[in-house]
Design a protein around this motif. Structure first.
Motif, PDB file in Angstrom:
ATOM      1  N   MET A 167       0.933   2.036   0.962  1.00 43.45           N
ATOM      2  CA  MET A 167      -0.044   1.330   0.125  1.00 43.45           C
ATOM      3  C   MET A 167      -1.170   0.742   0.983  1.00 43.45           C
ATOM      4  O   MET A 167      -2.354   0.818   0.622  1.00 43.45           O
ATOM      5  CB  MET A 167       0.647   0.212  -0.656  1.00 43.45           C
ATOM      6  CG  MET A 167       1.565   0.683  -1.764  1.00 43.45           C
ATOM      7  SD  MET A 167       2.572  -0.680  -2.437  1.00 43.45           S
ATOM      8  CE  MET A 167       1.304  -1.844  -2.948  1.00 43.45           C
ATOM      9  N   MET A 168      -0.815   0.181   2.134  1.00 40.67           N
ATOM     10  CA  MET A 168      -1.816  -0.407   3.017  1.00 40.67           C
ATOM     11  C   MET A 168      -2.751   0.666   3.569  1.00 40.67           C
ATOM     12  O   MET A 168      -3.979   0.484   3.613  1.00 40.67           O
ATOM     13  CB  MET A 168      -1.138  -1.160   4.158  1.00 40.67           C
ATOM     14  CG  MET A 168      -2.107  -1.865   5.087  1.00 40.67           C
ATOM     15  SD  MET A 168      -1.272  -2.934   6.299  1.00 40.67           S
ATOM     16  CE  MET A 168      -0.427  -1.689   7.287  1.00 40.67           C
ATOM     17  N   ALA A 169      -2.176   1.804   3.976  1.00 39.21           N
ATOM     18  CA  ALA A 169      -3.000   2.891   4.503  1.00 39.21           C
ATOM     19  C   ALA A 169      -3.960   3.416   3.444  1.00 39.21           C
ATOM     20  O   ALA A 169      -5.147   3.676   3.727  1.00 39.21           O
ATOM     21  CB  ALA A 169      -2.100   4.017   5.015  1.00 39.21           C
ATOM     22  N   MET A 170      -3.473   3.562   2.218  1.00 37.65           N
ATOM     23  CA  MET A 170      -4.333   4.036   1.127  1.00 37.65           C
ATOM     24  C   MET A 170      -5.447   3.043   0.827  1.00 37.65           C
ATOM     25  O   MET A 170      -6.592   3.434   0.567  1.00 37.65           O
ATOM     26  CB  MET A 170      -3.483   4.291  -0.118  1.00 37.65           C
ATOM     27  CG  MET A 170      -2.528   5.466   0.003  1.00 37.65           C
ATOM     28  SD  MET A 170      -1.403   5.594  -1.424  1.00 37.65           S
ATOM     29  CE  MET A 170      -2.587   5.828  -2.751  1.00 37.65           C
ATOM     30  N   GLN A 171      -5.115   1.743   0.874  1.00 37.59           N
ATOM     31  CA  GLN A 171      -6.131   0.726   0.611  1.00 37.59           C
ATOM     32  C   GLN A 171      -7.198   0.732   1.693  1.00 37.59           C
ATOM     33  O   GLN A 171      -8.395   0.655   1.405  1.00 37.59           O
ATOM     34  CB  GLN A 171      -5.474  -0.649   0.517  1.00 37.59           C
ATOM     35  CG  GLN A 171      -6.449  -1.810   0.330  1.00 37.59           C
ATOM     36  CD  GLN A 171      -7.165  -1.795  -1.007  1.00 37.59           C
ATOM     37  OE1 GLN A 171      -6.933  -0.918  -1.852  1.00 37.59           O
ATOM     38  NE2 GLN A 171      -8.048  -2.746  -1.205  1.00 37.59           N
ATOM     39  N   PHE A 172      -6.797   0.843   2.951  1.00 38.95           N
ATOM     40  CA  PHE A 172      -7.762   0.862   4.043  1.00 38.95           C
ATOM     41  C   PHE A 172      -8.650   2.107   3.961  1.00 38.95           C
ATOM     42  O   PHE A 172      -9.851   2.045   4.251  1.00 38.95           O
ATOM     43  CB  PHE A 172      -7.039   0.823   5.387  1.00 38.95           C
ATOM     44  CG  PHE A 172      -6.542  -0.552   5.759  1.00 38.95           C
ATOM     45  CD1 PHE A 172      -6.651  -1.617   4.879  1.00 38.95           C
ATOM     46  CD2 PHE A 172      -5.948  -0.786   6.985  1.00 38.95           C
ATOM     47  CE1 PHE A 172      -6.197  -2.890   5.200  1.00 38.95           C
ATOM     48  CE2 PHE A 172      -5.495  -2.048   7.337  1.00 38.95           C
ATOM     49  CZ  PHE A 172      -5.620  -3.099   6.434  1.00 38.95           C
TER      50      PHE A 172
ATOM     51  N   PHE B 144      -0.255  -7.422   2.222  1.00 42.33           N
ATOM     52  CA  PHE B 144       0.838  -6.487   2.474  1.00 42.33           C
ATOM     53  C   PHE B 144       1.939  -7.138   3.310  1.00 42.33           C
ATOM     54  O   PHE B 144       3.127  -6.837   3.138  1.00 42.33           O
ATOM     55  CB  PHE B 144       0.295  -5.240   3.173  1.00 42.33           C
ATOM     56  CG  PHE B 144      -0.711  -4.492   2.346  1.00 42.33           C
ATOM     57  CD1 PHE B 144      -0.296  -3.694   1.286  1.00 42.33           C
ATOM     58  CD2 PHE B 144      -2.066  -4.613   2.586  1.00 42.33           C
ATOM     59  CE1 PHE B 144      -1.216  -3.015   0.502  1.00 42.33           C
ATOM     60  CE2 PHE B 144      -2.995  -3.940   1.813  1.00 42.33           C
ATOM     61  CZ  PHE B 144      -2.571  -3.148   0.759  1.00 42.33           C
ATOM     62  N   ILE B 145       1.562  -8.049   4.198  1.00 47.05           N
ATOM     63  CA  ILE B 145       2.561  -8.769   4.980  1.00 47.05           C
ATOM     64  C   ILE B 145       3.455  -9.599   4.060  1.00 47.05           C
ATOM     65  O   ILE B 145       4.674  -9.682   4.263  1.00 47.05           O
ATOM     66  CB  ILE B 145       1.873  -9.666   6.032  1.00 47.05           C
ATOM     67  CG1 ILE B 145       1.211  -8.786   7.102  1.00 47.05           C
ATOM     68  CG2 ILE B 145       2.878 -10.614   6.676  1.00 47.05           C
ATOM     69  CD1 ILE B 145       0.358  -9.563   8.088  1.00 47.05           C
ATOM     70  N   ALA B 146       2.842 -10.221   3.037  1.00 44.15           N
ATOM     71  CA  ALA B 146       3.625 -11.023   2.093  1.00 44.15           C
ATOM     72  C   ALA B 146       4.659 -10.164   1.367  1.00 44.15           C
ATOM     73  O   ALA B 146       5.809 -10.574   1.172  1.00 44.15           O
ATOM     74  CB  ALA B 146       2.699 -11.709   1.092  1.00 44.15           C
ATOM     75  N   LEU B 147       4.259  -8.947   0.971  1.00 40.65           N
ATOM     76  CA  LEU B 147       5.208  -8.041   0.319  1.00 40.65           C
ATOM     77  C   LEU B 147       6.330  -7.652   1.282  1.00 40.65           C
ATOM     78  O   LEU B 147       7.506  -7.586   0.892  1.00 40.65           O
ATOM     79  CB  LEU B 147       4.472  -6.790  -0.168  1.00 40.65           C
ATOM     80  CG  LEU B 147       3.453  -6.995  -1.301  1.00 40.65           C
ATOM     81  CD1 LEU B 147       2.724  -5.687  -1.598  1.00 40.65           C
ATOM     82  CD2 LEU B 147       4.132  -7.520  -2.564  1.00 40.65           C
ATOM     83  N   ALA B 148       5.963  -7.405   2.552  1.00 30.79           N
ATOM     84  CA  ALA B 148       6.982  -7.052   3.545  1.00 30.79           C
ATOM     85  C   ALA B 148       7.936  -8.220   3.785  1.00 30.79           C
ATOM     86  O   ALA B 148       9.144  -8.023   3.990  1.00 30.79           O
ATOM     87  CB  ALA B 148       6.310  -6.635   4.849  1.00 30.79           C
ATOM     88  N   LEU B 149       7.414  -9.449   3.753  1.00 31.36           N
ATOM     89  CA  LEU B 149       8.267 -10.623   3.928  1.00 31.36           C
ATOM     90  C   LEU B 149       9.287 -10.744   2.799  1.00 31.36           C
ATOM     91  O   LEU B 149      10.438 -11.138   3.026  1.00 31.36           O
ATOM     92  CB  LEU B 149       7.406 -11.891   3.989  1.00 31.36           C
ATOM     93  CG  LEU B 149       6.674 -12.157   5.306  1.00 31.36           C
ATOM     94  CD1 LEU B 149       5.740 -13.352   5.152  1.00 31.36           C
ATOM     95  CD2 LEU B 149       7.663 -12.399   6.438  1.00 31.36           C
ATOM     96  N   ILE B 150       8.861 -10.411   1.591  1.00 32.76           N
ATOM     97  CA  ILE B 150       9.786 -10.453   0.461  1.00 32.76           C
ATOM     98  C   ILE B 150      10.923  -9.459   0.675  1.00 32.76           C
ATOM     99  O   ILE B 150      12.106  -9.771   0.478  1.00 32.76           O
ATOM    100  CB  ILE B 150       9.043 -10.155  -0.855  1.00 32.76           C
ATOM    101  CG1 ILE B 150       8.062 -11.273  -1.183  1.00 32.76           C
ATOM    102  CG2 ILE B 150      10.043  -9.986  -2.002  1.00 32.76           C
ATOM    103  CD1 ILE B 150       7.163 -10.980  -2.354  1.00 32.76           C
ATOM    104  N   VAL B 151      10.561  -8.236   1.089  1.00 37.65           N
ATOM    105  CA  VAL B 151      11.581  -7.222   1.345  1.00 37.65           C
ATOM    106  C   VAL B 151      12.510  -7.683   2.465  1.00 37.65           C
ATOM    107  O   VAL B 151      13.733  -7.548   2.369  1.00 37.65           O
ATOM    108  CB  VAL B 151      10.909  -5.877   1.718  1.00 37.65           C
ATOM    109  CG1 VAL B 151      11.970  -4.852   2.137  1.00 37.65           C
ATOM    110  CG2 VAL B 151      10.107  -5.346   0.539  1.00 37.65           C
TER     111      VAL B 151
END
Length: 489
Positions: free
Chosen positions: A264-269, A231-238
């Motif tokens: 998405m991260m909360a749902m995955q956790f 999820f951090i990688a997706l945030a870095l792209i944004v």
């Protein structure tokens, strides 16, 4: 290993599945990287800035991160035949849309959607593991991954020439569109000719869907930690595309996307807890346990190998063009040479892992990758071109062998979770691609290669300290079609 049992020059039984699988993967990567060798023509026709070129490169690997996780879950539950056919059809449609783009915004959206095709790799890993025993698995997965990955190199070798054959300013469009049509047609071939398992065999599915099963409290925590970089990688792209850097996204859009990633991260956790919360109240039986640290180490290894390959393949054609006085066609072909070694590197890495052990092979390949990238950091315009290309090929051999060693290990972690393990490792490859491309946008190409070398060296140390040699016990298909747990010598 019984050499006579592995028949490559055949189109029957498990060998037929192997050939059909690597062809599907080959087409996937042909489609995924059809833009890289043609980027000079695309840049010229659309008048793209360096920031816009970097945006397209980032978007090409962005969707593959969540897609590989999703595809890993789907293939474990629906089977490889259905899932790979769907991937090929959708990818062909997105490819045609990219070829027909008339604005940068259309290029960006369709390139982002084309990241979906990179998830197809996960499907074949599970399919091959259903047909091949552990003593042949590294070589079979290596052939699948290596010959399939050659699609990226073939794109670099063939598409600039094909664009010239079509001619005109839109030659690149015709070349790109041709790969999309091939993908759609092959989806039908794959669906008609492939079965998920040999006749009479059981296709093992996860007990629960939506998240990988873990078998201890410590593994539960480690699984949560290993999800964070996705999820951090997706945030870095944004962040990179937002107002703070490239300014390709508005402030409101940027914050909306941050919110979506957080949700998405909360749902995955939450789903991880729903699937695995029981480990805190009831121990998992000993026979059903597996060490999740194996998955974590394979993730990091694939990030250092395939993640670096993604970044290097994306930037190498323009790097050769800007460093040496050569034509765009030659630069595209030389850039594609990095993926050329897939033909022998991945099968070689898998074969060595079968014979001499997964852990040792991974450590040796990481050492070779570190040396190769650190030396590539010294390349400049005063070098003879042939020497620079030779060093690129040297480094590529170890990069591809490292990928082969990883996927020689993935199916031995936990049989019924093979798709999810492959999906998570594959997603980490794309995390590496995103992170390394971001590094490239911040530093010189020389420093970029040095960073790749340091990452590989650090990963070699982690594997040496923490990795266990995978158990030789696995599910195998017996002559009568039944499935049994046996020891593989």
């Amino acid at each position: 290993m019984n050499e006579q049992s592995f028949r490559f020059f055949s189109f029957e039984g498990k060998t037929r599945i192997l050939h059909l699988s690597w062809m599907a993967f080959f087409i996937s990567f042909l489609v995924w990287f059809n833009h890289a060798p043609l980027m000079a023509a695309i840049r010229e026709q659309f008048g793209l800035s360096n920031a816009e070129v970097n945006t397209l490169l980032l978007l090409n690997v962005a969707l593959t991160i969540p897609a590989r996780i999703l595809i890993g879950m789907l293939v474990d539950n629906l089977g490889p035949r259905t899932v790979y056919s769907l991937v090929l059809v959708l990818s062909g449609i997105f490819c045609l849309a990219f070829a027909l783009s008339t604005t940068f915004e259309q290029l960006a959206i369709t390139r982002f959607l084309l990241g979906f095709v990179g998830a197809g790799f996960v499907v074949g890993i599970r399919l091959i593991s259903e047909w091949y025993p552990a003593r042949e698995l590294g070589l079979a997965e290596g052939i699948y991954g290596g010959w399939g990955n050659f699609g990226a190199a073939f794109a670099g070798i063939s598409l600039p020439a094909l664009a010239l054959v079509f001619g005109g300013d839109d030659g690149w469009r015709c070349a790109v569109g041709t790969t999309g049509i091939i993908s759609i047609l092959y989806a039908g071939v794959f669906y008609m000719m492939v079965t998920d398992t040999p006749k009479g065999s059981t296709y093992f599915k996860p007990k629960k869907g939506g998240a990988m099963e873990v078998t201890s409290k410590g593994d539960f925590v480690l699984y949560l930690v290993m999800n964070l970089p996705l999820f951090i990688a997706l945030a870095l792209i944004v962040w990179k595309l937002g107002p703070a850097k490239l300014n390709m996204l508005g402030e409101t859009t940027t914050y909306v996307l941050y919110s979506v990633i957080a949700a998405m991260m909360a749902m995955q956790f939450l789903r991880i807890w729903q699937v695995n919360g029981h480990v805190f109240s009831k121990p998992v039986p000993e026979f059903d346990r597996y060490p999740f640290k194996q998955v974590a180490l394979l993730n990091l290894t694939y990030m250092a190998s395939f993640g670096s390959e993604l970044a290097v393949v994306s930037m190498l054609p323009l790097y050769f063009l800007d460093t040496f006085e050569i034509s765009p066609v030659l630069a595209g072909m030389l850039g594609g040479s990095f993926a050329l070694m897939n033909l022998v590197g991945r099968p070689g890495g898998g074969y060595v892992a079968d014979r001499y052990g997964r852990k040792l092979t991974i450590m040796l390949t990481m050492a070779g990758i570190a040396i190769g990238y650190l030396l590539m950091g010294q390349i400049n315009s005063s070098w003879p071109l042939v020497l620079a290309v030779g060093l690129v090929l040297f480094c590529s051999v170890f990069v591809q062998a490292g990928c082969g060693a990883v996927y020689a290990s993935v199916p031995l972690v936990k049989r019924r979770l093979t798709g999810q393990v492959a999906g998570m490792a594959g997603a980490y490859g794309n995390v590496g691609g995103v992170v390394f491309l971001l590094v490239l946008s911040l530093v010189s190409p020389a420093m970029f290669f040095v960073v790749l070398g340091i990452v590989a060296l650090a990963n070699m140390l982690l594997v040496g300290i923490f990795m266990d040699e995978p158990s030789p016990q696995t599910s195998e298909v017996m002559p009568d079609g039944s499935v049994r747990m046996i020891e593989v010598s």
